[in-house]
Scaffold this motif. Sequence first.
Motif, short mmCIF file in Angstrom:
data_model
loop_
_atom_site.label_atom_id
_atom_site.label_comp_id
_atom_site.label_asym_id
_atom_site.label_seq_id
_atom_site.Cartn_x
_atom_site.Cartn_y
_atom_site.Cartn_z
N ASP A 89 0.83 -1.21 0.00
CA ASP A 89 0.00 0.00 0.00
C ASP A 89 0.86 1.25 0.00
O ASP A 89 0.43 2.31 0.45
CB ASP A 89 -0.97 0.00 1.18
CG ASP A 89 -0.29 0.11 2.53
OD1 ASP A 89 0.94 -0.08 2.61
OD2 ASP A 89 -0.99 0.40 3.52
N GLU A 90 2.08 1.12 -0.51
CA GLU A 90 3.00 2.25 -0.54
C GLU A 90 3.39 2.58 -1.97
O GLU A 90 3.62 1.70 -2.79
CB GLU A 90 4.26 1.93 0.27
CG GLU A 90 3.98 1.68 1.73
CD GLU A 90 5.19 1.16 2.47
OE1 GLU A 90 6.22 0.85 1.84
OE2 GLU A 90 5.10 1.07 3.70
N PHE A 91 3.45 3.88 -2.24
CA PHE A 91 3.81 4.37 -3.57
C PHE A 91 4.88 5.44 -3.41
O PHE A 91 5.05 6.02 -2.34
CB PHE A 91 2.59 4.96 -4.27
CG PHE A 91 1.53 3.95 -4.57
CD1 PHE A 91 1.44 3.38 -5.82
CD2 PHE A 91 0.62 3.55 -3.59
CE1 PHE A 91 0.46 2.43 -6.11
CE2 PHE A 91 -0.36 2.61 -3.87
CZ PHE A 91 -0.43 2.05 -5.13
N CYS A 92 5.56 5.72 -4.51
CA CYS A 92 6.62 6.71 -4.51
C CYS A 92 6.63 7.40 -5.87
O CYS A 92 6.35 6.77 -6.89
CB CYS A 92 7.95 6.00 -4.27
SG CYS A 92 9.39 7.07 -4.30
N CYS A 93 6.94 8.66 -5.87
CA CYS A 93 7.10 9.41 -7.12
C CYS A 93 8.43 10.14 -7.06
O CYS A 93 8.75 10.77 -6.05
CB CYS A 93 5.95 10.40 -7.29
SG CYS A 93 5.98 11.23 -8.89
N ILE A 94 9.20 10.02 -8.13
CA ILE A 94 10.49 10.69 -8.23
C ILE A 94 10.36 11.79 -9.28
O ILE A 94 10.02 11.51 -10.43
CB ILE A 94 11.60 9.70 -8.60
CG1 ILE A 94 11.68 8.61 -7.53
CG2 ILE A 94 12.94 10.43 -8.77
CD1 ILE A 94 12.53 7.43 -7.91
#
Length: 134
Positions: free
Chosen positions: A59-64
């Motif tokens: 349930d974790e997301f990341c945006c770079i």
Amino acid sequence: MKNEKDFEGYVIVTFDLNNLKQCNDQYGHRAGDEYIINAAHIIEDNFERYGKCYRIGGDEFCCIIPKGRYFKIERVMHKIDQDVEILNHKNIIPVPVGIAYGYAVFTADDTDPEKVRERADEDMYRNKKAMKQS
């Protein structure tokens, strides 16, 4: 990111979905999958034009975001909150969707992207705690 040499000005945004476990436990994994899919669309719709979005955990997301310090991240975060509110009014998901988020900006002193992600996580957990208190 491993191929990049200069990260100055990059922004890492992390996201964590609230209430997913409750959704899975009470309504099953099909409902949980819908929760994840709808939340992922909100994240992607708001951030893909600025950088790359990734699911980094259940349930974790990341945006770079390259050159992320040059855009108004608070405005984008506010739009995420609005999109979550709209989704919750549609009653597609049987529990309220919540997306906690945080971010950190690379500085000239940062050499390890993982340390910057950790700072973004700390910011996200402050946001998550504030969301639970309201």
